[in-house]
Design an enzyme around this catalytic site. Structure first.
Site, mmCIF file in Angstrom:
data_model
loop_
_atom_site.group_PDB
_atom_site.id
_atom_site.type_symbol
_atom_site.label_atom_id
_atom_site.label_comp_id
_atom_site.label_asym_id
_atom_site.label_seq_id
_atom_site.Cartn_x
_atom_site.Cartn_y
_atom_site.Cartn_z
ATOM 1 N N TYR A 1 -10.617 -16.685 20.723
ATOM 2 C CA TYR A 1 -10.582 -16.660 22.187
ATOM 3 C C TYR A 1 -11.921 -16.214 22.768
ATOM 4 C CZ TYR A 1 -5.814 -18.141 22.736
ATOM 5 O OH TYR A 1 -4.683 -18.921 22.747
ATOM 6 N N ASN B 1 -4.252 -25.294 32.541
ATOM 7 C CA ASN B 1 -5.562 -24.870 32.045
ATOM 8 C C ASN B 1 -5.788 -23.387 32.303
ATOM 9 O OD1 ASN B 1 -5.850 -27.533 31.436
ATOM 10 N ND2 ASN B 1 -7.202 -28.008 33.151
ATOM 11 N N VAL B 2 -6.492 -22.759 31.377
ATOM 12 C CA VAL B 2 -6.752 -21.314 31.488
ATOM 13 C C VAL B 2 -8.203 -21.064 31.868
ATOM 14 C CG1 VAL B 2 -4.926 -20.716 29.833
ATOM 15 C CG2 VAL B 2 -7.243 -21.148 28.980
ATOM 16 N N HIS C 1 -0.255 -21.192 32.358
ATOM 17 C CA HIS C 1 -0.539 -20.665 31.011
ATOM 18 C C HIS C 1 -1.518 -19.496 31.034
ATOM 19 C CE1 HIS C 1 0.877 -24.707 29.018
ATOM 20 N NE2 HIS C 1 1.850 -24.001 29.522
ATOM 21 N N CYS D 1 1.183 -2.399 26.007
ATOM 22 C CA CYS D 1 1.695 -1.887 27.288
ATOM 23 C C CYS D 1 1.416 -2.817 28.460
ATOM 24 C CB CYS D 1 1.127 -0.487 27.576
ATOM 25 S SG CYS D 1 -0.608 -0.481 28.101
ATOM 26 N N CYS E 1 -3.289 3.131 26.021
ATOM 27 C CA CYS E 1 -2.311 3.448 24.955
ATOM 28 C C CYS E 1 -2.841 3.198 23.549
ATOM 29 C CB CYS E 1 -1.017 2.669 25.176
ATOM 30 S SG CYS E 1 -1.115 0.949 24.637
ATOM 31 N N GLY F 1 -4.494 -35.767 33.300
ATOM 32 C CA GLY F 1 -5.177 -35.220 32.124
ATOM 33 C C GLY F 1 -4.325 -34.320 31.264
ATOM 34 N N SER G 1 -1.219 -34.420 28.129
ATOM 35 C CA SER G 1 -0.473 -35.262 27.195
ATOM 36 C C SER G 1 1.021 -35.208 27.484
ATOM 37 C CB SER G 1 -0.747 -34.837 25.748
ATOM 38 O OG SER G 1 -0.465 -33.468 25.591
ATOM 39 N N ASN H 1 -4.750 -40.720 33.382
ATOM 40 C CA ASN H 1 -5.020 -40.313 32.006
ATOM 41 C C ASN H 1 -5.837 -41.402 31.320
ATOM 42 O OD1 ASN H 1 -4.679 -39.499 29.131
ATOM 43 N ND2 ASN H 1 -3.120 -38.137 29.970
HETATM 44 P P1 OAD Z 1 -3.838 -32.116 25.593
HETATM 45 O O1 OAD Z 1 -5.061 -31.941 24.754
HETATM 46 O O2 OAD Z 1 -2.526 -32.139 24.903
HETATM 47 O O3 OAD Z 1 -3.947 -33.483 26.409
HETATM 48 C C1 OAD Z 1 -5.102 -33.824 27.103
HETATM 49 C C2 OAD Z 1 -4.838 -35.159 27.783
HETATM 50 O O4 OAD Z 1 -5.939 -35.447 28.605
HETATM 51 C C3 OAD Z 1 -4.669 -36.328 26.823
HETATM 52 O O5 OAD Z 1 -3.511 -37.058 27.198
HETATM 53 C C4 OAD Z 1 -5.942 -37.161 27.034
HETATM 54 O O6 OAD Z 1 -5.695 -38.558 26.918
HETATM 55 C C5 OAD Z 1 -6.295 -36.807 28.450
HETATM 56 N N1 OAD Z 1 -7.732 -36.873 28.791
HETATM 57 C C6 OAD Z 1 -8.789 -36.506 28.034
HETATM 58 N N2 OAD Z 1 -9.934 -36.628 28.714
HETATM 59 C C7 OAD Z 1 -9.592 -37.082 29.963
HETATM 60 C C8 OAD Z 1 -10.330 -37.418 31.138
HETATM 61 N N3 OAD Z 1 -11.656 -37.290 31.220
HETATM 62 N N4 OAD Z 1 -9.630 -37.841 32.224
HETATM 63 C C9 OAD Z 1 -8.282 -37.976 32.190
HETATM 64 N N5 OAD Z 1 -7.536 -37.677 31.105
HETATM 65 C C10 OAD Z 1 -8.181 -37.243 30.005
HETATM 66 O O7 OAD Z 1 -3.879 -30.993 26.724
HETATM 67 P P2 OAD Z 1 -2.707 -30.454 27.654
HETATM 68 O O8 OAD Z 1 -1.756 -31.550 27.997
HETATM 69 O O9 OAD Z 1 -3.332 -29.691 28.745
HETATM 70 O O10 OAD Z 1 -1.030 -24.606 25.849
HETATM 71 O O11 OAD Z 1 -1.988 -29.445 26.676
HETATM 72 C C11 OAD Z 1 -0.906 -28.688 27.159
HETATM 73 C C12 OAD Z 1 -0.905 -27.336 26.512
HETATM 74 O O12 OAD Z 1 -0.925 -27.473 25.079
HETATM 75 C C13 OAD Z 1 -2.134 -26.485 26.802
HETATM 76 O O13 OAD Z 1 -2.037 -25.807 28.030
HETATM 77 C C14 OAD Z 1 -2.127 -25.528 25.653
HETATM 78 C C15 OAD Z 1 -1.854 -26.489 24.524
HETATM 79 O O14 OAD Z 1 -1.265 -25.966 23.408
HETATM 80 C C16 OAD Z 1 -1.118 -23.363 25.384
HETATM 81 O O15 OAD Z 1 -2.099 -22.943 24.790
HETATM 82 C C17 OAD Z 1 0.096 -22.552 25.685
#
Ligand code: OAD
Length: 248
Positions: free
Chosen positions: A67, A102-103, A119, A130, A150, A187, A189, A213
């Site tokens: 991280y 997104n974080v 998230h 704590c 703590c 953006g 999945s 996407n």
């Molecule tokens: P993913 O990595 O699963 O998906 C990213 C998506 O963005 C994919 O469908 C790509 O096709 C698309 N993509 C990539 N570049 C792009 C662009 N320039 N324009 C448009 N789309 C684009 O990421 P998340 O869906 O955010 O959680 O993942 C969800 C969660 O899974 C995250 O928040 C994280 C991860 O594990 C935790 O850590 C709890």
């Protein structure tokens, strides 16, 4: 790309919009997504080792260092035109809610005001025992900083696999999805719950669903519009088309 005229006309009428974003929105800011083949973070690292309470208990230093590395990447990142276009949409639409998985904090940096961080935020750190937030910290001898209050191990204030989402944010996100007239999924999945179910909740309540996407996702077949391409290109074009300068 040519944007559908029916979408442009429909968006001029709506007053309630909810947007869900994922890692793809920050890809053009140089941050890695999770699931894209070869370059996605989960192609190289195991989620259960790095993003779970069990992984942290097994090897806190590995998790802390991972991280810390991502936090440095985020510190060097700047919003891209997609983030700015969403901030502009918020200024144009009466009731606008931005829900992000997104974080990285880039939506706020771009000027978005109402952001629900489902998230958490990687820049925040709190005690794993704590919950006390930490502004500054020093690594102890084992390489993981400890809570000043703590003595518990500090951890990033993000949601890990198996953990609950922040309740207020989730409730507000569900409410926005249920009551909006148009829902954007951008953006992401669309496979991590509960965020993945928000566009379906919106659709079931009569909203128009728009997906942006690079690739089709499990949502695509249910979306009213699928705009395939980069969010950093499509979103600015969409904002220009829906609110041309003379209407500003
Ligand atoms: P993913 O990595 O699963 O998906 C990213 C998506 O963005 C994919 O469908 C790509 O096709 C698309 N993509 C990539 N570049 C792009 C662009 N320039 N324009 C448009 N789309 C684009 O990421 P998340 O869906 O955010 O959680 O993942 C969800 C969660 O899974 C995250 O928040 C994280 C991860 O594990 C935790 O850590 C709890």
């Amino acid at each position: 790309m040519d944007l559908p005229v029916s979408l442009i006309l429909a968006l001029r009428q709506v007053e309630r919009v909810a947007v869900l974003t994922g890692a793809g929105v920050s890809q053009e800011s140089g941050l890695r997504t999770f699931r894209d083949p070869q370059v996605g973070l989960w192609a190289q690292y195991r989620p259960e080792e790095l993003a779970s309470p069990e992984g942290f208990a097994r090897n806190p230093k590995l998790v802390w260092d991972w991280y810390a590395w991502r936090r440095e990447a985020v510190k060097g990142a700047r919003p891209n035109p997609g983030h700015y276009a969403l901030a502009e949409m918020e200024r144009r639409i009466a009731h606008f809610t931005l829900i992000t998985q997104n974080v990285d904090g880039l939506h706020r940096m771009a000027g978005s005001q109402k952001v629900l961080e489902l998230h958490g935020n990687i820049q925040r750190v709190r005690c794993s025992a704590c919950g006390h937030p930490a502004e500054t910290w020093e690594n102890d001898l084992e390489g993981v900083p400890r809570c000043e209050r703590c003595g518990g191990l500090l951890r990033p204030d993000v949601v890990w696999f198996g953990e609950a989402l922040p309740r207020a944010e989730l409730e507000a996100a569900v409410e926005a999805a249920r009551t909006c007239q148009a829902f954007f999924s951008i953006g992401t999945s669309g496979i991590v719950q509960p965020a993945a179910s928000l566009p379906f909740a919106a659709r079931n309540n009569g909203a128009m669903v728009v997906e942006i996407n690079l690739e089709p996702t499990p949502l695509t077949g249910k979306a009213h519009f699928f705009l395939q391409g980069k969010s950093g290109e499509i979103l600015p074009a969409l904002v220009r088309a829906v609110w041309p300068a003379e209407r500003a």
